[in-house]
Design an enzyme around this catalytic site. Structure first.
Site, short mmCIF file in Angstrom:
data_model
loop_
_atom_site.label_atom_id
_atom_site.label_comp_id
_atom_site.label_asym_id
_atom_site.label_seq_id
_atom_site.Cartn_x
_atom_site.Cartn_y
_atom_site.Cartn_z
N ALA A 155 44.39 36.65 59.21
CA ALA A 155 44.47 36.52 57.88
C ALA A 155 43.98 37.42 57.27
CB ALA A 155 43.83 35.10 57.53
N CYS A 156 43.02 37.22 56.28
CA CYS A 156 42.38 38.30 55.22
C CYS A 156 41.72 39.29 55.92
CB CYS A 156 41.82 37.59 54.11
SG CYS A 156 42.96 36.80 52.97
N SER A 157 41.17 38.80 57.21
CA SER A 157 40.15 39.66 57.91
C SER A 157 40.91 40.54 58.97
CB SER A 157 39.28 38.85 58.74
OG SER A 157 38.31 37.89 58.12
#
Length: 374
Positions: A155-157
């Protein structure tokens, strides 16, 4: 063991933008249509009326003023409320690969390198255009890179996790260099009909070139240390996937097939996790807050970044210490911290230290400590 270094970054920015004013006008028109179509049920109390959005609400909630998107026509049509992206033939480059190639070529040019200098490609993004063949391998082919490629999703990481994977392979000697690319078409998995989140995301692609430090011949950032962590949570979720058609009601237009989050819980739970993660990473590397020249954070929400900046530095961040780009780009998932780094790192001097950090669904958090050289 070899030293890994970031030698180039690149950003692909779509041509189209949507301002908060445009977004609010479209959303409110949609809400009016919905309320008119469901007037009887709303009057009976079996359906809730949709409230209007506002520019003031969006700016206060997020700090976002506009976002770049691959298509604004569908998003701003009250009868559609999602991007309209042409179905490409299998023989054509996919949209995600096309965006990534643009960013990758810019990263290579910034480093003074070519595809012949790259051993691996990692496509790290919050949502991938297809399950297989890997988008990373398509990007590898379009660039003319030898070696290997693979997709990853945290995801966002995803960007910082991808940088750690690339840096670890370089450190071990299995490769000499890698491109970590982050093509994010967030507009396609955002629910534009939800007032609580319709303003959050934008589209973009970023690329980061990592090489053995000994192969660099210009200014770069040595990767001093990387660290990743995850804790399972349902508070940010998207239930779309290949099993949809196998389940009753699987193909219906369900709300949970797009981006969903419990924003209050995310704010409460993620912020301490990220602050503790960064603090522990710094402490284990003998760094004090005064040693950090800059923090490049995930661009999700201005209030979140301001909170993390204060916790890490122990004071209010000064101008430029914790740069935000989300006012222009909005939340671009994994790419956000890399945009901030790409646009706000050239001025660091030899020996100055900074930290890249991204965080999001999972929960997940990744941090990269870098030091300018040259």
């Amino acid at each position: 063991m070899y030293q890994a270094a970031i030698t180039g970054t690149g950003v692909f920015t779509p041509q189209q933008t949507i301002t908060n004013a445009e977004l609010v006008e479209a959303f409110n028109a949609y809400a009016d249509l919905y309320n008119a179509e469901n007037a009887e049920a709303i009057e009976a109390g079996t359906v809730d009326a949709k409230a209007h959005s506002s520019e003031e609400f969006i700016l206060k909630a997020s700090g976002i003023e506009q976002r770049y998107v691959m298509d604004k026509s569908g998003v701003l049509d009250p009868n559609i409320m999602h991007p309209l992206l042409r179905q490409r033939a299998d023989e054509e480059p996919s949209l995600m690969a096309e965006m990534a190639v643009d960013a990758a070529q810019k990263a290579l040019a910034a480093a003074g390198k070519t595809a012949a200098d790259v051993d691996a490609v990692i496509c790290a993004a919050s949502n991938l255009e297809r399950a297989y063949p890997a988008v990373a391998i398509e990007i590898q082919e379009l660039l003319g890179v030898k070696g290997f490629a693979f997709d990853m999703n945290v995801a966002c990481s995803s960007a910082t996790f991808g940088i750690q994977a690339a840096a670890d392979m370089i450190r071990s000697g299995s490769i000499r260099s890698a491109l970590v690319v982050n093509p994010e078409i967030c507009s396609a998995h955002l629910e534009w009909r939800d007032r609580d989140c319709h303003f959050i995301f934008g589209d973009v692609a970023t690329a980061t070139l990592l090489e053995r430090a000994e192969d660099t011949d210009g200014p770069c950032f040595d990767v001093i240390s990387t660290r990743c962590a995850t804790e399972y949570s349902n508070n940010i979720r998207n239930n779309n996937g290949f099993l949809r058609r196998s389940r009753p009601d699987g193909l219906s237009d369900r709300r949970d097939m797009q981006f969903m989050q419990n924003g209050r819980k995310v704010f409460k739970e993620v912020l301490p996790m990220v602050a503790d993660h960064i603090g522990g990473h710094m402490a284990d590397n003998g760094l004090e807050s005064s040693d950090l020249k800059r923090i490049w954070l995930h661009q999700a929400n201005k209030s979140m970044n301001d909170f993390i900046g204060r916790k890490v530095l122990g004071r209010e961040p000064e101008q430029g210490e914790q740069p935000n780009i989300l006012q222009d780009y909005a939340n671009t998932s994994s790419a956000g911290s890399i945009i901030a780094f790409a646009k706000n790192s050239d001025d660091l001097k030899d020996g100055e230290t900074g930290l890249i950090c991204s965080f999001g669904a999972g929960y997940s958090v990744g941090s990269v400590i870098v030091k300018k050289r040259g």
